[in-house]
Design an enzyme around this catalytic site. Structure first.
Site, PDB file in Angstrom:
ATOM      1  N   PRO A   1       0.790  -1.231   0.000  1.00 13.74           N
ATOM      2  CA  PRO A   1       0.000   0.000   0.000  1.00 13.74           C
ATOM      3  C   PRO A   1       0.828   1.290   0.000  1.00 13.74           C
ATOM      4  O   PRO A   1       0.291   2.360   0.200  1.00 13.74           O
ATOM      5  CB  PRO A   1      -0.810  -0.128   1.290  1.00 13.74           C
ATOM      6  CG  PRO A   1       0.090  -0.903   2.207  1.00 13.74           C
ATOM      7  CD  PRO A   1       0.892  -1.836   1.350  1.00 13.74           C
ATOM      8  N   GLY A  15       3.922   1.922   1.836  1.00 14.01           N
ATOM      9  CA  GLY A  15       4.767   2.241   3.003  1.00 14.01           C
ATOM     10  C   GLY A  15       6.226   2.453   2.644  1.00 14.01           C
ATOM     11  O   GLY A  15       6.865   3.394   3.116  1.00 14.01           O
ATOM     12  N   CYS A  20       8.538 -10.552   3.326  1.00 15.60           N
ATOM     13  CA  CYS A  20       8.161 -10.636   4.748  1.00 15.60           C
ATOM     14  C   CYS A  20       8.012 -12.108   5.143  1.00 15.60           C
ATOM     15  O   CYS A  20       7.066 -12.500   5.795  1.00 15.60           O
ATOM     16  CB  CYS A  20       6.894  -9.842   5.038  1.00 15.60           C
ATOM     17  SG  CYS A  20       5.465 -10.375   4.087  1.00 15.60           S
TER      18      CYS A  20
END
Length: 450
Positions: free
Chosen positions: A264, A266, A384
Site C-alpha cells: 500500500p 509504506g 516478509c
C-alpha cells in the site's frame, strides 16, 4: 421485527465459522462484525482476544478436546468451534471464570441448536474440568510436540527446525502466539520525531521511540490511525522491519527509484521522505484499487515525487526503458511467514507447494526488473517471510543466471547500528523474536559497471 444484536461470544463464533468455511480474512471480518452488531467499545478487546486466540491456538485446543469427544460421533462444525473457543477461554484467559465461559457456551448451543446439543456441550466441558487437560509431554516426538503446543502445522515446524535450529524455531513459534505492537514511521519532511511524539502524547497515546529505527515509534496504547497526527500526514503506520528497506536502498540523493510491488505504499513513501521530496519514485502494483492506496498515502504525506501506475511487474522489461533507474526495490509477493502474528489463520492454509510456486514468481519478477537498472545501480530484494526457498535460494538462482549482478557487501554500513549484527554479507534476515518486529528478509545486489 427488530433484528437482535449478537453478544461477544456469539459474534466470535460467527467470525470463526466464516473463517473456517470461506477462508475469509480474520481482520476484515472482525471489523465488519463489530460495526454490524454494534459491539460496545469495552467488549471489542474480548471479541478480538477470543477470535485471534482461538485461531492462534487451534491445534492445541483440538488436542485438549480429543480425549473428551466420542471418536465415531459426527459433530457439527459450529459446535466444534464453540467448544474450541470455550476451551480457549478456560485455559488461556484468567479473567473469565470457568463456569461463566461454560454457561455462555451452553446458552449459545441452546439458542442455535437443540437441547441435545446444549447437553453435549455442557457434558464435554464439565468432563474436561473434572478430569483435567492432557499434557503436551505425552507427545514423544519433539517436532510434533512443538507443532501441537504452539499450533503450527508439522511441515512448517519441521522446515523451520531444519533451516534455523530447534531453539530458534521454538522462539519463533512462541512469539507468533503474541499480539504485535503497532509501530509507525515519522514523516521527517514535515516534523521531527520529538515533536511528533509530543503531539501524540498530547492526544492521549502512549508512545515511545523505536530502539532500532531512528524515525520509528512504538505505540503502546491506542490506535494512531485515528489520530490528528496521522490525518495531518505526520506519520505512517509501518512495521519496523519494513522500515529497514529504505536504508538498504541507499537513497541519500535525488535518485530515480522503481518500487515494483509497491502497495500500500509504506516503502515508496519512506524512500520519497529519505530523498527529502527530491528525485523520483515510480510505484507500481498489479491492481488498480491497490495503486489508489499508494496514491492516497502519498497525497496524505504530501510527497509529490511519487508517481503511481497499475502494471504487471513481470512484464516491465517490455514497457519501461532499459537501464533507466538508479535504484530498484522488489518487495516480492511471498508466503508471509514473517507476519503470522498479524494473520494467524494463514499458517493453516499455506502448503509447501505454495512456497515452491512463489519461488518461480519471485525469480520472474527479479529477472523482469533487473534490465531496468542502470550500471552501478542497486537492486534490493525483500520479503516478509523467513523461508530460505523464497529468500537466499531465490538470490542464489538469480545471481547464477545473471552474471552482470554481484552481491553488494556494503549493506551493513548504511543500516542503523543495532541492525548491523543481523547482516551477513549482502543479506539481512530478521526473525520476529529479535526485536518484536515482523520476520523480514533483505538482499542488496549491484549491477556491475563493466
Amino acid at each position: 421485527m427488530k433484528k437482535t444484536r449478537k453478544n461477544v461470544r456469539e459474534a466470535a463464533l460467527d467470525i470463526l465459522e466464516s473463517i473456517q468455511k470461506n477462508q475469509a480474512y480474520s481482520n476484515l471480518l472482525l471489523n465488519t462484525t463489530i460495526k454490524k452488531n454494534e459491539i460496545p467499545t469495552k467488549d471489542i478487546g474480548l471479541l478480538t482476544e477470543i477470535v485471534y486466540g482461538t485461531l492462534q491456538r487451534k491445534m492445541a485446543l483440538e488436542y485438549f478436546l480429543r480425549p473428551f469427544l466420542n471418536k465415531g460421533k459426527k459433530i457439527e462444525e459450529w459446535v466444534y468451534i464453540l467448544l474450541q473457543m470455550t476451551v480457549y477461554q478456560i485455559v488461556y484467559l484468567d479473567r473469565i471464570p470457568d463456569h461463566a465461559a461454560i454457561n455462555e457456551a451452553v446458552e449459545i448451543a441452546k439458542k442455535r441448536g437443540h437441547k441435545g446439543i446444549s447437553g453435549f456441550v455442557n457434558a464435554v466441558l464439565r468432563n474436561m474440568l473434572r478430569q483435567g487437560l492432557p499434557s503436551f509431554n505425552e507427545i514423544q516426538d519433539g517436532i510434533e510436540r512443538l507443532s501441537i503446543e504452539t499450533s503450527h502445522p508439522h511441515w512448517l515446524v519441521k522446515r523451520w527446525v531444519e533451516q534455523l535450529s530447534l531453539e530458534e524455531a521454538r522462539k519463533m513459534c512462541e512469539i507468533n502466539l503474541t499480539a504485535p505492537t503497532q509501530t509507525a514511521r515519522v514523516n521527517t519532511t514535515k516534523i521531527s520525531v520529538d515533536e511528533c511524539l509530543a503531539l501524540l502524547i498530547e492526544e492521549g497515546f502512549q508512545v515511545e521511540v523505536s530502539a532500532v529505527i531512528p524515525e520509528g515509534i512504538k505505540i503502546l496504547r491506542g490506535n494512531v490511525a485515528h489520530s490528528t497526527v496521522f490525518e495531518k500526514g505526520y506519520l505512517t503506520i509501518q512495521d519496523e522491519s519494513s522500515m529497514i528497506v529504505a536504508y538498504a536502498l541507499d537513497v541519500d540523493k535525488p535518485y530515480s527509484v522503481l518500487d515494483a510491488c509497491a502497495a500500500p505504499g509504506g516503502k515508496s513513501t519512506h524512500i520519497a521522505e529519505k530523498m527529502n521530496k527530491e528525485g523520483k519514485v515510480l510505484s507500481i502494483d498489479l491492481h488498480e484499487h491497490k495503486v489508489k492506496l499508494i496514491k492516497q498515502n502519498a497525497d496524505r504525506l504530501d510527497l509529490p515525487t511519487i508517481e503511481t501506475k497499475a502494471m504487471d511487474s513481470r512484464k516491465l522489461d517490455s514497457t519501461l526503458e532499459a537501464e533507466s533507474f538508479d535504484r530498484i526495490l522488489l518487495d516480492a509477493p511471498c508466503s508471509g511467514f514473517g507476519v503470522i502474528r498479524r494473520k494467524p489463520d494463514m499458517k493453516y492454509t499455506k502448503t509447501e507447494a505454495d512456497v515452491d510456486r512463489l519461488q518461480k514468481i519471485q525469480l520472474d519478477l527479479l529477472t523482469s526488473v533487473s534490465s531496468l537498472l542502470k550500471k552501478g545501480g542497486l537492486l534490493v530484494y525483500s520479503t516478509c517471510t523467513i523461508d530460505k526457498a523464497e529468500n537466499e535460494e531465490v538470490v542464489e538462482k538469480f545471481l547464477a543466471e545473471n552474471v552482470q549482478f554481484e552481491r553488494d557487501l556494503t549493506l551493513a554500513e548504511r543500516l542503523p547500528l543495532d541492525l548491523q549484527q543481523y547482516t551477513t554479507g549482502n543479506e539481512l534476515q530478521i526473525l520476529p523474536q529479535y526485536f518484536g518486529s515482523d520476520g523480514f528478509y533483505i538482499a542488496a545486489l549491484r549491477k556491475k559497471v563493466q
